[in-house]
Structures are given as C-alpha cells and as structure tokens.
Design an enzyme around this catalytic site. Sequence first.
Site, short mmCIF file in Angstrom:
data_model
loop_
_atom_site.label_atom_id
_atom_site.label_comp_id
_atom_site.label_asym_id
_atom_site.label_seq_id
_atom_site.Cartn_x
_atom_site.Cartn_y
_atom_site.Cartn_z
N ASP A 1 0.83 -1.21 0.00
CA ASP A 1 0.00 0.00 0.00
C ASP A 1 0.86 1.26 0.00
OD1 ASP A 1 -2.30 1.50 0.11
OD2 ASP A 1 -3.11 0.50 1.88
N ASP B 1 -10.92 2.01 -2.95
CA ASP B 1 -11.46 1.74 -1.62
C ASP B 1 -12.98 1.76 -1.65
OD1 ASP B 1 -9.14 1.28 -0.29
OD2 ASP B 1 -8.91 3.32 0.49
C1 GLA Z 1 -5.70 1.96 2.19
C2 GLA Z 1 -6.15 0.76 1.40
C3 GLA Z 1 -7.17 -0.03 2.16
C4 GLA Z 1 -6.57 -0.45 3.49
C5 GLA Z 1 -6.09 0.77 4.25
C6 GLA Z 1 -5.33 0.38 5.50
O1 GLA Z 1 -6.73 2.89 2.31
O2 GLA Z 1 -6.65 1.15 0.15
O3 GLA Z 1 -7.58 -1.15 1.43
O4 GLA Z 1 -5.53 -1.35 3.28
O5 GLA Z 1 -5.23 1.56 3.46
O6 GLA Z 1 -4.87 1.46 6.20
#
Ligand code: GLA
Length: 680
Positions: A429, A499
């Site tokens: 990420d 997300d």
């Molecule tokens: C990002 C990712 C999510 C999750 C969060 C965790 O927003 O896109 O899927 O992994 O971080 O903090």
Amino acid sequence: MYLDEYPFLPSKNKRDEGAFLDYIPTEYSTNGIGDYRESCLDVETLNGFTATQLSYVSYKTVKGKKKIDNLPTSFGNPEDVDSLIITCEDKYNRLKVDLIYSVFKDVDVITRSVEVENIGENPIFLTKVYSACLDMENKDFEVISLHGSWARERHVECTKLSHLQYVVQSTRGESSHQDHPFLALKTSKTSEDCGEVYAMNFVYSGNFCATAALNQFDFVRMTMGINSKDFKWKLNAGEVFATPEAVLVYSSEGLGKMTTTFHDFYRKHLIRSPYLHKERPILINNWEATYFDFDSDKLIDIAREAKNLGIEMLVMDDGWFGNRFDDNRSLGDWKVNENKIKGGLKSLVDKVNEMGLKFGIWFEPEMISPDSDLYREHPDWAIGITGMDNTRSRNQYVLDLSRPEVVQYTYEQVAAICRSANIDYVKWDMNRQLTNLGSSYLSADQMGELSHRYMLGVYKLQDMLISEFPGLLIENCSGGGARFDPGMLYYSPQIWCSDDTDAIERLAIMEGTALIYPLSTIGAHVSTVPNHAVGRVTPMKTRGDVALFGTFGYELDVTKLSDEDKKCVVAQVELYHKYNELIREGDYYRISSYRENGEYECFGVVSKDKKEAIYIYLQVFRKPNMHSKRIPLRGLNPDYKYFVEDTEQELPGDVLMNVGINQPILDSDFSSRLIALKCI
Ligand code: GLA
C-alpha cells in the site's frame, strides 16, 4: 508534408523555415528554437541557456527490445519485437538523443522511450524529457481521459479537442486518484466498433504529464512523459538519462479494438508474475471487517468461517505491527505486535495454513509515522525541508527512497517478515502523496531529481521482493486505486482498484479501468452493506456478480453473515471457479454504460475462440412504465449457435448480436443478471 504551404505574409511572402517550426510535424520537439507548441526536451546549461536543437544523425533497427535500466519495461522475444533507434544530436549542448521505438508482431502497439546522453565535458540540467510526441492533422478529435478522486477513480471523460491545451497530469508523486497517465484522441464519429482512436498510456507510477492541443494552424500535438514540474535532472559528462516508456495504440476499429489491444499487450508483454494466467486464491481481507480492531483470535474466527464457505486465503490488513491501533502511528516499525497477534506471526500463519487457507499480509513500506521508533531514530529519512512544517497526510510522512540506505533498510524490514512465516501474498500500500520535496541526502543541484529517484526506489524495492520471493502474489494498492498504472503491473499482476467497494460505484470505476487494463488485474471484493464508502445497500448477489469481473475476494466479517448470505457466498465461490479462466483470459466488451444511458450497465467477456461468453446486466435505475428490452451483445461469432444458460434458449450469434438478448425488467434496482453463453 506541409512545407509547400508557407503561411502567407503580405510584407515578405516567404519566410525563413526556422520561424515556422510551429508549422512542421516534428518527431520530438525541443524548446526555444521556434516551435511554440508543447516541447519534449528542455535543458538548462551552466550558462543559463534553455534552447535545444536536435538534428538527425543516424538510425538502426535491432531485433528485440532493450530493458530500460531501473524502470518497468515491456518485453518480448527477439523474434517477436523489432526496435528502431533514431539517433539525434544537439551540437551546441553536446547531447546525444536516442528516440527508441519498438513494434510487436502479435499486438498492434508501438512503445516509445528516449535516452539522453551528455557527450560534452560539462554537466547539463534536463528540465523536461518526455517519452513521446505525436503531431498530426485534426480529424475532428475528441479527447478521452480518466478523472477521479479517492473512492471514485478513473471515470471516463470526453471533451472536444480545441486550441486550449488539454493537460492531464499528476504532480503528486504517484500516478494518482485524480488523473491517469492515459490520453486518447478519437474522432467525433468513433464508436465502440468503428472509427479511429490514437491512445497513449505511460509505463510509470509517478508524476506524469500528457497533453493534447490544436495549434494556430489546427495541427494536433499530443505528448506524454514525466512531468516537468519540480523536475530537474543533473546530467554529468558521460551520463545517460532514460525515460519510462509510453505505449501507443492506434485503432481504426473503434474504442473496443483499442481496449483489446491494451489488454492483450499488458497480458503478453508487461505483466511478469507467475500468477498472470493462474486462478488467484479467493481471498478474504479483514480491513472493512475490523479496521484496526482485531487480534489473532478474531482473525482465526474469520478464517474458520471463510474456509467453510470456500474462501482460500486470509489477508491480514493494516494494524498488525508496532503500536498501530489507529492511523496516527507506527508506520516504519514493521515488528509484529504480539499483544494482538498472540504467539507471533508464524504461529498465526501456521494455524491458518492448517485450516487449509493461504495467508497474506499488508505493508505500507514507503511511509514513516512521526510517532514511530523509526522516525525518532532517523528523522532525516523522511522527505521534508528542514525548518519547514512538513505536511501530514493521513498523519504520516513519506520515506526518502532516493537514499539507497533507506531503500535497503526498508527492504530488510519487509523481507524479514516475509521470511518469518509462510506468506503467500503481500498487499503493498501507499497512502499519501509527496509534499515538501526535500531530501537530506541529495545535493542542492540534485533536489529536482527527488520525485523520480523516489519512484526508482519503489521499483527497486519491488524488484528485490520479487527476486527473493518469486512465488509471492503481490497486489499493489494506493489509498485504493491511486497507483493503478502499467508501471505497477510490471511488479504485480493485480492492483487494488478502489477503496470504494460499492457495486454501483464500481461500475464507473471498472469501466474506466478496463478501458485500458485487463480484468485479471482489477482487485474487486464483495463487501458489506450499507457500503462503507457511499452507504448504499445492494443485494449480495449483485455485489458478487460485479466482483466476479475482477480478481474476486471478500472484505467483510463473514462471522456476522446471515445464513442466506452465506449460501450466496458458497454460490459465488462456485461461479468464480467456473468462470474465472474465461474472465481472466478472454476479451472484454463494453455493451452499454449506465454513465451514458442513465438506466443500466452491461458488459461482458468472450473467450478468444468465441465458444464461451459471460455478460453482466445490472439494472441501476428502473425507468417507470418500461417493458423488457433487447440488448445486442458484442464479441460473439455470428455463425455459432449459443446456449443461454439461465433461459436455456439456443440462439445464433448473429441474432444475439444484431437483434439482441431479451432482458426483462428486474424486480428491483441494483439487481443483476449473469448471462452465460456456451457454443453448441
Ligand atoms: C488503504 C487501502 C485499504 C486499506 C487501508 C489500510 O486505504 O486502500 O484497502 O488497506 O489503506 O490502512
């Protein structure tokens, strides 16, 4: 091409060619010598001069294609790829410039990149080095680009090309949620199946700039490359700067053919992962189920229930390390929190493996929290400007990956965790953009290199990870889909798309993403309702049907599902196994977009041999007092006869494509139908 038609000037009638460079189609435009359109190569000499003048020197053709040092690069066997290298020289600035083109036997694509070598004695600063330039006549062009934001990435936009310059760019240090390193020009008459499109996509994950405009003579220039904002690269004598490559696609058979070409190209010539042609394990990710509030007992409960339903891998998301109980702290402290993960990581992974599930883990390796042991020890490892308040985003800073020791240290943290247990999958990420561009490692005259060097650091990290763990399945991610780009696909066969897991919002996100990228790369999960991003309630079946057209997984607390929803999960798992190969390997066809028709969405996938197909119809908003409709399908063989699985009809391909398939009004909005066809 236009040289016989100098612009008419009453006082002189004929002017020096140099004064009309604006009028001449140019393969690679330079700054400051009379072409006032977008330039591709800008410099700054030690004397402060900025003009660049290239002249042709020679060309050569070679079999195959060179890997661009330290950058993701498309590839192919020497017998399938030919490359053309045109060498030019700027005699005044003492630069040798190679324009590199590759063509591929099996996919109609041209890749372009550029290498600039300093053949003089003095350093010179490169302030702009684009990868591609395309000058042509206007064909009543419209510009297609992808725009978005967090949770609504890559929505398709289309606007008429005019004399205003159209600029699609990121200056955020990532390809971004907002704009996408893609630009296409299509004629106003181009449709899904007919008409011309010229498209460019950039194999890079950092700052980019793509432009298109009509100039004073109504000629078109389209460019693509690293963004010149905050970019200044010191090129010492003898050094070479290599740009990332741009992928150029031309279609005379509409947008559909452009899409198929990009999909085939990325599957054949860019994605390297051994998982590319494999069914990926159906995963369950605990993020939307628990956020930071979990421990190993909770994860085991989720895993147990998931296993009962046929899910194949548990992914432990953010919150397993350091003191990470919220997003205020601990990035950089990649040590397992044994209060949460009792008995340590290996013990948890072993238990999950014993249940028959694989195990995956989340990292955000490029970041550092101000409240972390790492920051307390190495504050100078964060990107920032000494004395200036560093902008916090999600309460975190970005590690200075231009600094080799930071790259090495970061790698060791991630690798140590991967070595410590049986890890099958990593979600990589990156949750904030770059600001306060300062590095305590780079000298003042190299500070303009930071953003690009940062990207080189990211690529190096992922390269090292793949080299040490070749069997690892990596899913890139960036606050959802802020780094869904070809650069990242070189390292991971799938990328978390957004997300926003709402099935309806995903239609627009998937439409834009699948305009360029194969469905096999699109991370898509079934999540709970009301949806956490938009609060919408959609049926479980619809959520599953939409996610089926991506990499497919779950992101909810399965221990809390009703019996009815559990039955639905079991059925979805079965559908995934039945149709994944078709969806992963087939050709994708857009049929009708809710964005345009305001009523329903329909798209599908047809196998390369046209013997199997699956489409999704999703009724978004029912129009009152409407009857069933016929939807003409795409991509089938007109001469084949198909069996329609749900209605058990037998219909010829030409009828399905020209008359259409009968689609009754569904009971409620947000309902979906899967239309599966088999050739008989
Ligand atoms: C990002 C990712 C999510 C999750 C969060 C965790 O927003 O896109 O899927 O992994 O971080 O903090």
